[in-house]
Enzyme design. Structure first.
Site, mmCIF file in Angstrom:
data_model
loop_
_atom_site.group_PDB
_atom_site.id
_atom_site.type_symbol
_atom_site.label_atom_id
_atom_site.label_comp_id
_atom_site.label_asym_id
_atom_site.label_seq_id
_atom_site.Cartn_x
_atom_site.Cartn_y
_atom_site.Cartn_z
ATOM 1 N N ARG A 64 -26.584 -14.432 -11.141
ATOM 2 C CA ARG A 64 -27.352 -13.580 -10.233
ATOM 3 C C ARG A 64 -28.015 -12.417 -10.964
ATOM 4 O O ARG A 64 -28.998 -11.853 -10.479
ATOM 5 C CB ARG A 64 -26.466 -13.113 -9.086
ATOM 6 N N GLU A 101 -11.926 -11.465 -12.855
ATOM 7 C CA GLU A 101 -10.988 -11.134 -11.771
ATOM 8 C C GLU A 101 -10.176 -12.390 -11.421
ATOM 9 O O GLU A 101 -9.015 -12.312 -11.066
ATOM 10 C CB GLU A 101 -11.782 -10.635 -10.560
HETATM 11 O O1 LIG Z 1 -16.884 -7.514 -13.848
HETATM 12 P P1 LIG Z 1 -16.329 -8.905 -13.918
HETATM 13 O O2 LIG Z 1 -14.862 -8.960 -13.548
HETATM 14 O O3 LIG Z 1 -16.595 -9.566 -15.210
HETATM 15 O O4 LIG Z 1 -17.025 -9.753 -12.779
HETATM 16 C C1 LIG Z 1 -18.396 -9.671 -12.503
HETATM 17 C C2 LIG Z 1 -19.062 -11.016 -12.662
HETATM 18 O O5 LIG Z 1 -18.538 -11.939 -11.692
HETATM 19 C C3 LIG Z 1 -19.635 -12.562 -11.017
HETATM 20 O O6 LIG Z 1 -20.100 -13.681 -11.690
HETATM 21 P P2 LIG Z 1 -19.240 -15.007 -11.823
HETATM 22 O O7 LIG Z 1 -18.351 -14.902 -13.000
HETATM 23 O O8 LIG Z 1 -18.621 -15.307 -10.496
HETATM 24 O O9 LIG Z 1 -20.302 -16.095 -12.251
HETATM 25 P P3 LIG Z 1 -21.647 -16.677 -11.605
HETATM 26 O O10 LIG Z 1 -22.638 -15.542 -11.552
HETATM 27 O O11 LIG Z 1 -22.051 -17.726 -12.591
HETATM 28 O O12 LIG Z 1 -21.322 -17.208 -10.244
HETATM 29 C C4 LIG Z 1 -20.702 -11.506 -11.019
HETATM 30 O O13 LIG Z 1 -21.981 -12.072 -10.810
HETATM 31 C C5 LIG Z 1 -20.561 -10.882 -12.377
HETATM 32 O O14 LIG Z 1 -21.289 -11.567 -13.368
HETATM 33 N N1 LIG Z 2 -14.937 -9.826 -5.414
HETATM 34 C C1 LIG Z 2 -16.038 -10.343 -5.938
HETATM 35 N N2 LIG Z 2 -17.097 -10.618 -5.162
HETATM 36 C C2 LIG Z 2 -18.215 -11.162 -5.696
HETATM 37 N N3 LIG Z 2 -18.350 -11.455 -6.992
HETATM 38 C C3 LIG Z 2 -17.308 -11.177 -7.801
HETATM 39 N N4 LIG Z 2 -17.130 -11.320 -9.128
HETATM 40 C C4 LIG Z 2 -15.916 -10.907 -9.442
HETATM 41 N N5 LIG Z 2 -15.267 -10.465 -8.363
HETATM 42 C C5 LIG Z 2 -16.120 -10.627 -7.320
#
Ligand SMILES: O=P(O)(O)OC[C@H]1O[C@H](OP(=O)(O)OP(=O)(O)O)[C@H](O)[C@@H]1O
Ligand SMILES: Nc1ncnc2[nH]cnc12
Length: 181
Positions: A64, A101
């Site tokens: 995103r 997370e």
């Molecule tokens: O601060 P953090 O604990 O690292 O988490 C934040 C990340 O988690 C989500 O992506 P996700 O890893 O779900 O991947 P995606 O965008 O490919 O769905 C979000 O878009 C961030 O990139």
């Molecule tokens: N709680 C949350 N909601 C959406 N994106 C995330 N990426 C990591 N934690 C998340």
């Protein structure tokens, strides 16, 4: 920036409980992205803040982060370097593994996209533990370029990402926060 604007942005984020696993309150930004006024507002506010760090180029985090960085880059007259999930980049790449997370992942960047001393601003949609943006900052640092700041729409302050990034020398700016999960 008006508080009303930020409240409007927060109201456009949908919360989905127990995704992708029990206990996680998933902050779904797809509803904000689908709203033309909300998306334009978020992008414009991020671009204004990013400009203060005088970036030469933006670094966008999959997935995103790509959406916000692309729109910001058009406003700012900059290009975008992609930090991608593993195995997607066709050319020689550098990579960093990191914890999330929930689970773990890896970010990769094509070699040669950044040069020493170049100023970058990192862009993602959401800051949780900060692991993703720390990995992106490490990739940038390995090239000799500078991660001047990280910009996100959403902060989950209970997970401490902003402090981890600040401790690593990368100031973070976010537009809205969801606490108390
Ligand atoms: O601060 P953090 O604990 O690292 O988490 C934040 C990340 O988690 C989500 O992506 P996700 O890893 O779900 O991947 P995606 O965008 O490919 O769905 C979000 O878009 C961030 O990139
Ligand atoms: N709680 C949350 N909601 C959406 N994106 C995330 N990426 C990591 N934690 C998340």
């Amino acid at each position: 920036m008006a508080d009303d604007d930020l409240a409007r942005l927060a109201a456009l984020v949908r919360t989905i409980p127990d995704f992708p696993q029990p206990g996680i309150q998933f902050r779904d930004i797809t509803t904000l992205i689908a709203d033309p006024h909300g998306f334009a507002l978020a992008t414009d506010l991020l671009a204004i803040r990013a400009a203060r760090y005088r970036p030469d180029i933006l670094v966008a985090v999959e997935a995103r982060g790509f959406i916000f960085a692309a729109a910001m880059a058009r406003v700012m007259g900059l290009g975008v370097v992609l930090a991608r999930k593993p195995g997607k980049l066709p050319g020689a790449a550098i990579g960093v593994d990191y914890a999330l997370e929930y689970g773990s992942d890896r970010l990769e960047m094509h070699e040669g996209m950044l040069s020493a001393g170049q100023r970058t601003v990192l862009v993602d949609d959401l800051l949780a533990t900060g692991g993703t943006l720390l990995a992106a900052a490490e990739l940038v640092g390995r090239t000799g370029a500078i991660a001047a700041a990280a910009l996100c729409v959403i902060d989950l302050p209970d997970l401490g990402g902003a402090k981890r990034l600040a401790d690593a020398g990368v100031p973070v700016e976010t537009l809205i926060a969801f606490a108390g999960d």
